[in-house]
Design a protein around this motif. Structure first.
Motif, PDB file in Angstrom:
ATOM      1  N   SER B  53      -7.047  -6.237   8.709  1.00 54.88           N
ATOM      2  CA  SER B  53      -7.946  -5.110   8.943  1.00 54.88           C
ATOM      3  C   SER B  53      -7.160  -3.810   8.957  1.00 54.88           C
ATOM      4  N   ILE B  55      -7.470  -0.017  10.361  1.00 51.55           N
ATOM      5  CA  ILE B  55      -8.276   0.734  11.316  1.00 51.55           C
ATOM      6  C   ILE B  55      -7.597   2.063  11.612  1.00 51.55           C
ATOM      7  N   SER B  63      -9.600   3.682   3.524  1.00 56.58           N
ATOM      8  CA  SER B  63     -10.452   3.394   2.362  1.00 56.58           C
ATOM      9  C   SER B  63      -9.703   3.650   1.061  1.00 56.58           C
ATOM     10  N   GLN B 101     -19.625   0.213   2.027  1.00 57.53           N
ATOM     11  CA  GLN B 101     -20.413   0.434   3.238  1.00 57.53           C
ATOM     12  C   GLN B 101     -21.907   0.402   2.905  1.00 57.53           C
ATOM     13  N   ASP B 177     -15.113  -2.300   2.770  1.00 52.64           N
ATOM     14  CA  ASP B 177     -14.958  -0.953   3.301  1.00 52.64           C
ATOM     15  C   ASP B 177     -16.068  -0.661   4.318  1.00 52.64           C
ATOM     16  N   GLU B 178     -15.785  -0.903   5.580  1.00 51.73           N
ATOM     17  CA  GLU B 178     -16.778  -0.737   6.653  1.00 51.73           C
ATOM     18  C   GLU B 178     -18.111  -1.374   6.286  1.00 51.73           C
ATOM     19  N   GLY B 181     -20.836  -1.012   8.918  1.00 50.97           N
ATOM     20  CA  GLY B 181     -20.881   0.279   9.598  1.00 50.97           C
ATOM     21  C   GLY B 181     -22.293   0.787   9.807  1.00 50.97           C
ATOM     22  N   ARG B 188     -24.562  -6.876  13.616  1.00 52.55           N
ATOM     23  CA  ARG B 188     -23.148  -6.786  13.288  1.00 52.55           C
ATOM     24  C   ARG B 188     -22.355  -7.961  13.888  1.00 52.55           C
ATOM     25  N   THR B 210     -12.390  -0.924   8.994  1.00 52.91           N
ATOM     26  CA  THR B 210     -13.389  -0.830  10.060  1.00 52.91           C
ATOM     27  C   THR B 210     -13.027   0.279  11.041  1.00 52.91           C
ATOM     28  N   HIS B 211     -14.016   0.681  11.826  1.00 54.15           N
ATOM     29  CA  HIS B 211     -13.777   1.619  12.911  1.00 54.15           C
ATOM     30  C   HIS B 211     -13.739   0.897  14.251  1.00 54.15           C
ATOM     31  N   SER B 212     -14.107  -0.395  14.215  1.00 55.66           N
ATOM     32  CA  SER B 212     -14.268  -1.130  15.469  1.00 55.66           C
ATOM     33  C   SER B 212     -13.053  -2.017  15.719  1.00 55.66           C
TER      34      SER B 212
END
Lengths: 273, 275
Positions: B53, B55, B63, B101, B177-178, B181, B188, B210-212
């Motif tokens: 991942s 992040i 990305s 996304q 890519d996410e 999201g 999710r 990811t952002h998570s």
């Protein structure tokens, strides 16, 4: 399974079929037609308006019924010119629009001319085209072609440019050829725009054919309008107008029907309650 | 199910390794817009079948790394390789799958026809591509929706179809890519658990943006924490949680520890961003 994620129902064909389904769309114009004709008829009778000024609907129908065959024959000529011109003009316009979408150089060079030519009044250009193409049906088709060229050129260009950028990336990653991108993505994305252009052309083609006949012809609705005007046979002129309007409506309805079949997926095709 | 195919090269070595070596990407500037250094000498080796991942805050170039590997962007410096070969070659061999996304489905095609699109483009015979796509639709849990239009599905379901499409050509490398999201948290979580199973069956190397941090820890073998302006790798966290991952993984105290550690690393990236 994860059916719980579905927002709507599973795709099932509409249960309702036949005319009943279209009734909500049909009755308002029918009622409106009845009301308008009745009011029109009453006013002309009540105020005793002379028929050469505003003929009543019954007078117009009488004028048509006096020689229905001749009027329909002339209408057929005009319709033929309109349809052939609409098809050729739309096709050529779509071709140039495709060129514009793919080459910004071509668009920058020729688009100003296309827009300028688009603003030329058809009554000004029609005599020139008739001079070039002669007195037959060909010159009327040429005028119609000229008129139908621009809506498709502009809409095709816009439509082919309106694809989703992420979908373009999907095609890139899938190593799609330029032809595959065109036929599987850009052309389907352009279809709603193409139909907008064709619908404009339906009206344009009938106007183009009649104006061309106006300039010079021995047949067609434009010719009928011209001669009846000279003889002040106004009810017959109005009958010719009514037929041309009717042709335009039927033509438009046919295109709308095809549109519904070709792009049922598009958001504009969703029926509003 | 015939999906479990391990891609081996002719000499029997596992395939799907991804290398970034001193990779730099600079987006040219315009008037009033200075050039942006999206990636600055980034190096990373991803082993075949590894789940990594990426992040970091927006603008850290995570990305961009996926776009370089999928040959959507040409790097301005350094090299990116898929099994020692340039990304372009891997792309043309249909060895890259990309989940964006946005599900980016063709709304005029049914779900089945969307899933089989890459196979259709690759010229796979109709019967073969259809049976392959039906397998994938089952794998992502969309059976019964083959004939549906994308518009009729929820966001989560459209993303499942997009995952199935990305897997259709049996890519060595799956780039995401996410992907989740834009879906709600409950969906999710469920999609995450399903992704665990899907990637175990497909044997593809996965690069997941990811952002998570919790999502990254749950799914990955390694989590790469990045910082922005210019895009750099801040740290690489080994996620030594037992596999296969499941809902029980979340009860593992080590899972919580890793998330805390990752969040702190991520915070460092933001802090660097502040000044």
């Amino acid at each position: 399974m994860s059916t719980s994620l579905a927002e709507g129902s599973t795709p099932v064909a509409d249960a309702e079929h036949g005319w009943i389904r279209y009734w909500p769309m049909l009755w308002p114009p029918i009622i409106a037609t009845i009301i308008i004709t009745t009011v029109w008829e009453s006013i002309t009778v009540y105020f005793d308006i002379p028929p050469y000024f505003i003929p009543s609907p019954s007078r117009i129908f009488e004028a048509f019924w006096a020689a229905p065959g001749t009027l329909l024959w002339h209408s057929g000529i005009t319709l033929l010119e309109a349809i052939i011109g609409c098809i050729i003009g739309s096709f050529l316009g779509a071709l140039l629009g495709t060129g514009f979408a793919y080459s910004s150089l071509l668009a920058r060079g020729l688009l100003p001319f296309v827009i300028a030519a688009n603003t030329i009044p058809v009554v000004a250009i029609a005599p020139i085209i008739i001079l070039w193409f002669g007195h037959g049906i060909e010159s009327k088709i040429a005028v119609t072609t000229f008129l139908c060229f621009f809506p498709l050129a502009l809409n095709m260009m816009k439509g082919l440019q309106s694809y989703d950028r992420v979908i373009m990336d999907v095609f890139h990653v899938a190593a799609a050829s330029p032809l595959q991108r065109f036929f599987k993505m850009r052309l389907p994305s352009a279809l709603p725009y193409i139909f907008v252009g064709i619908k404009i052309n339906v009206s344009f083609s009938i106007i183009g054919a009649i104006v061309a006949e106006f300039v010079q012809a021995d047949r067609g609705l434009g010719f009928v309008i011209m001669t009846t005007y000279r003889n002040l046979n106004m009810p017959r002129l109005w009958a010719a107008l009514a037929i041309s309007a009717l042709i335009g409506m039927v033509f438009f309805a046919l295109v709308s029907l095809v549109e519904r079949m070709v792009i049922p997926w598009h958001s504009s095709m969703r029926t509003e309650s | 199910m015939s999906i479990s195919v391990t891609k081996l090269s002719s000499n029997g070595v596992l395939r799907g390794g991804v290398s970034f070596r001193n990779l730099s990407v600079v987006f040219p500037g315009h008037v009033n817009h200075p050039p942006v250094q999206a990636l600055d000498h980034v190096s990373l080796e991803v082993r075949p079948r590894e789940f990594v991942s990426l992040i970091g805050p927006s603008g850290c170039g995570k990305s961009t790394m996926l776009r370089v590997i999928s040959d959507l962007i040409t790097p301005t410096g350094g090299i990116a390789l898929v099994d020692g070969e340039p990304p372009r070659k891997a792309r043309l061999a249909r060895d890259i799958g990309f989940v964006f996304q946005d599900a980016a489905l063709l709304e005029w095609r049914s779900i089945l026809d969307n899933v089989l699109l890459p196979l259709e483009i690759a010229g796979v015979p109709a019967r073969e591509r259809e049976s392959r796509s039906r397998e994938l639709i089952e794998l992502v849990g969309l059976n019964g929706f083959e004939a549906a239009r994308p518009r009729q599905l929820s966001g989560g379901m459209r993303q499942r179809a997009s995952i199935a499409r990305a897997l259709s050509t049996r890519p060595r490398v799956l780039l995401m890519d996410e992907p989740f999201g834009a879906v709600d948290q409950i969906t999710r979580d469920r999609l995450n658990m399903e992704l665990v199973q899907i990637t175990e069956k497909t044997n593809a190397t996965v690069l997941f943006v990811t952002h998570s941090i919790s999502e990254a820890v749950l799914l990955s073998d390694r989590v790469v924490v990045m910082s922005p302006r210019p895009g750099r790798i801040l740290s690489v966290i080994d996620i030594n949680l037992p596999r296969p991952r499941s809902l029980a993984t979340r009860d593992d105290p080590h899972y919580t520890e890793l998330i805390k550690f990752g969040a702190a690393e991520l915070e460092r990236g933001f802090a660097r961003n502040e000044h």
